[in-house]
Design a protein around this motif. Sequence first.
Motif, mmCIF file in Angstrom:
data_model
loop_
_atom_site.group_PDB
_atom_site.id
_atom_site.type_symbol
_atom_site.label_atom_id
_atom_site.label_comp_id
_atom_site.label_asym_id
_atom_site.label_seq_id
_atom_site.Cartn_x
_atom_site.Cartn_y
_atom_site.Cartn_z
ATOM 1 N N THR A 72 0.808 -1.226 0.000
ATOM 2 C CA THR A 72 0.000 0.000 0.000
ATOM 3 C C THR A 72 0.838 1.270 0.000
ATOM 4 O O THR A 72 0.303 2.365 0.170
ATOM 5 N N HIS A 73 2.154 1.124 -0.178
ATOM 6 C CA HIS A 73 2.990 2.334 -0.137
ATOM 7 C C HIS A 73 4.079 2.266 -1.198
ATOM 8 O O HIS A 73 5.191 1.814 -0.950
ATOM 9 N N VAL A 74 3.723 2.733 -2.393
ATOM 10 C CA VAL A 74 4.647 2.661 -3.524
ATOM 11 C C VAL A 74 4.604 3.979 -4.292
ATOM 12 O O VAL A 74 3.531 4.518 -4.555
ATOM 13 N N HIS A 75 5.781 4.482 -4.630
ATOM 14 C CA HIS A 75 5.878 5.689 -5.461
ATOM 15 C C HIS A 75 6.312 5.261 -6.865
ATOM 16 O O HIS A 75 7.433 4.786 -7.049
ATOM 17 N N ILE A 76 5.414 5.434 -7.817
ATOM 18 C CA ILE A 76 5.726 5.001 -9.191
ATOM 19 C C ILE A 76 6.157 6.185 -10.059
ATOM 20 O O ILE A 76 6.857 6.019 -11.050
ATOM 21 N N PHE A 159 -6.375 9.115 1.480
ATOM 22 C CA PHE A 159 -5.589 10.328 1.228
ATOM 23 C C PHE A 159 -4.323 10.370 2.055
ATOM 24 O O PHE A 159 -4.322 10.033 3.232
ATOM 25 N N LYS A 160 -3.263 10.840 1.395
ATOM 26 C CA LYS A 160 -1.962 10.978 2.041
ATOM 27 C C LYS A 160 -1.708 12.449 2.320
ATOM 28 O O LYS A 160 -2.111 13.313 1.542
ATOM 29 N N CYS A 161 -1.019 12.744 3.431
ATOM 30 C CA CYS A 161 -0.578 14.117 3.660
ATOM 31 C C CYS A 161 0.823 14.113 4.253
ATOM 32 O O CYS A 161 1.279 13.101 4.787
ATOM 33 N N VAL A 252 2.125 6.135 8.175
ATOM 34 C CA VAL A 252 2.969 5.427 7.206
ATOM 35 C C VAL A 252 4.396 5.335 7.750
ATOM 36 O O VAL A 252 4.794 6.092 8.623
ATOM 37 N N HIS A 253 5.129 4.401 7.259
ATOM 38 C CA HIS A 253 6.557 4.170 7.558
ATOM 39 C C HIS A 253 7.027 4.589 8.952
ATOM 40 O O HIS A 253 7.895 5.439 9.089
ATOM 41 N N LEU A 254 6.485 3.947 9.969
ATOM 42 C CA LEU A 254 6.972 4.215 11.328
ATOM 43 C C LEU A 254 8.425 3.751 11.444
ATOM 44 O O LEU A 254 8.764 2.619 11.131
ATOM 45 N N THR A 325 6.431 -1.273 1.476
ATOM 46 C CA THR A 325 7.835 -0.994 1.120
ATOM 47 C C THR A 325 8.218 0.479 1.202
ATOM 48 O O THR A 325 9.361 0.791 1.476
ATOM 49 N N ASP A 326 7.299 1.397 0.900
ATOM 50 C CA ASP A 326 7.692 2.782 0.623
ATOM 51 C C ASP A 326 8.789 2.799 -0.453
ATOM 52 O O ASP A 326 9.770 3.527 -0.351
ATOM 53 N N HIS A 327 8.594 1.974 -1.459
ATOM 54 C CA HIS A 327 9.501 1.972 -2.621
ATOM 55 C C HIS A 327 9.493 3.381 -3.213
ATOM 56 O O HIS A 327 8.460 3.851 -3.685
HETATM 57 ZN ZN ZN Z 1 6.498 7.273 0.748
#
Ligand code: ZN
Length: 466
Positions: A72-76, A159-161, A252-254, A325-327
Amino acid sequence: MPDHSDISGSSNGKADLIVRGNRVVTPDGERSASIHIRGGVIERISSFSDVPTATNIYEAGDFAVMPGLVDTHVHINEPGRTEWEGFFTATRAAAAGGITTLLEMPLNSIPATTTITAFRTKLAAAVGKLSVDTGFWGGVVPGNAHELLGLWEAGCFGFKCFLIDSGVPEFATVGEADLREALPILARVGAPLLGHCELPGPIIEAAKHLPNNASRTFYRTWLALRPRTAEHDAIELLSRLGAEFGARIHVVHLSSADAISQIHKSQAAGRQLTVETCPHYLTFASEDIPERATQFKCAPPIRERENRERLWEGLREGAIDMIATDHSPCPPELKRQDTGDFLDAWGGISSLQLSLPAVWTEAKRRGFSLTHLARWLCEAPARLAGLDQQKGAIAPGRDADLVVWNPDAGFRVDPAQLHHRHKLTPYAGRDLMGIVEATFLRGLKIYERGNFGAAPAGKVLLRGKR
Ligand SMILES: [Zn+2]
């Protein structure tokens, strides 16, 4: 183990495909079973030997059969920064890594997904390039409260902030006033708010105390500039506002394990707070990061060994719900390997294809099972996105998204074997356990031992539409 044969109701006619094996990871645990697939959906799960004649069978043998991973955490980064990654390369890497569902972050692409027009632009850019199913998060930025309902209704999953500089100009930082505009809207429809939890105050303070001679090529300089308190203060702010408005908050990403007690308290008080951490925080330790090794840079940062161990405890106790992942790759030049300058380098770690073996290697060492893995990498992330009737478990009615993999075989990470657009990763040369044999997306084999299906078979996921 009890026999759960035919727990899933009756079968009318024959399955299109049966995947069977001795280690099928269902929500009830690991067992020998046959998965009957029809029309891309899991129709039923039966005993291993319950297989009609003349059915197409994939024999997994002693390999693990798990739900396809949901990341659920990917930057494409497409469109706009496609030279950083892209739908085609990222989703192929996902398929090779046993991931069948991605949720893409609203930033680093241009435009950022903060308006309905931008969302349409992103959907158009994805067409024909997806090897796995892909959904999208929208973004909350200052002044876009009027866009949020439209984005939600158009199919964004939440939504992300950012509570601190995001690193890109198109995705501005929000403050409490902005959140007070957005949260009532999100709460009304039940949309989760995903927060990058670091506040600027403690970071500005930390910079004042940095010695003048601190070397920018030492990892500890970067670490000193992103103190744990920045995370704690941000989590407190979001958790408090979420409770005030009755909104769902997802951290996200603790990175800081010191936040776990505070998370426990919030959850015990009935606040709707979920938490993710990432494979790199669970794998690496700041003490081991070499000078100039900017491939390890991300924010919040990888912290000390003792912190890593307490993150694992947070997963064990359930304060941390999931792993994503926060790829977040970039062209290698932006990682400033030439100067080794941690402060100049882009902050983002490339890891999408390696999520499963990276997590398994460390989980196995600590006595965790494949059932834990399925909970953290499949079930909980599917629930976050509201996809838990469709994805994230080997159960009747869910999409037949499966990864068949060998948990007992190891490999050394060779960047040449990665399908990401860029090969720079902190995992290069690392020995990992767990080799993906095959990946199935809605019953279709999309990857097997280095080979991909003829055409990308992934589809765009829109909230509320199956
Ligand atoms: Zn991220």
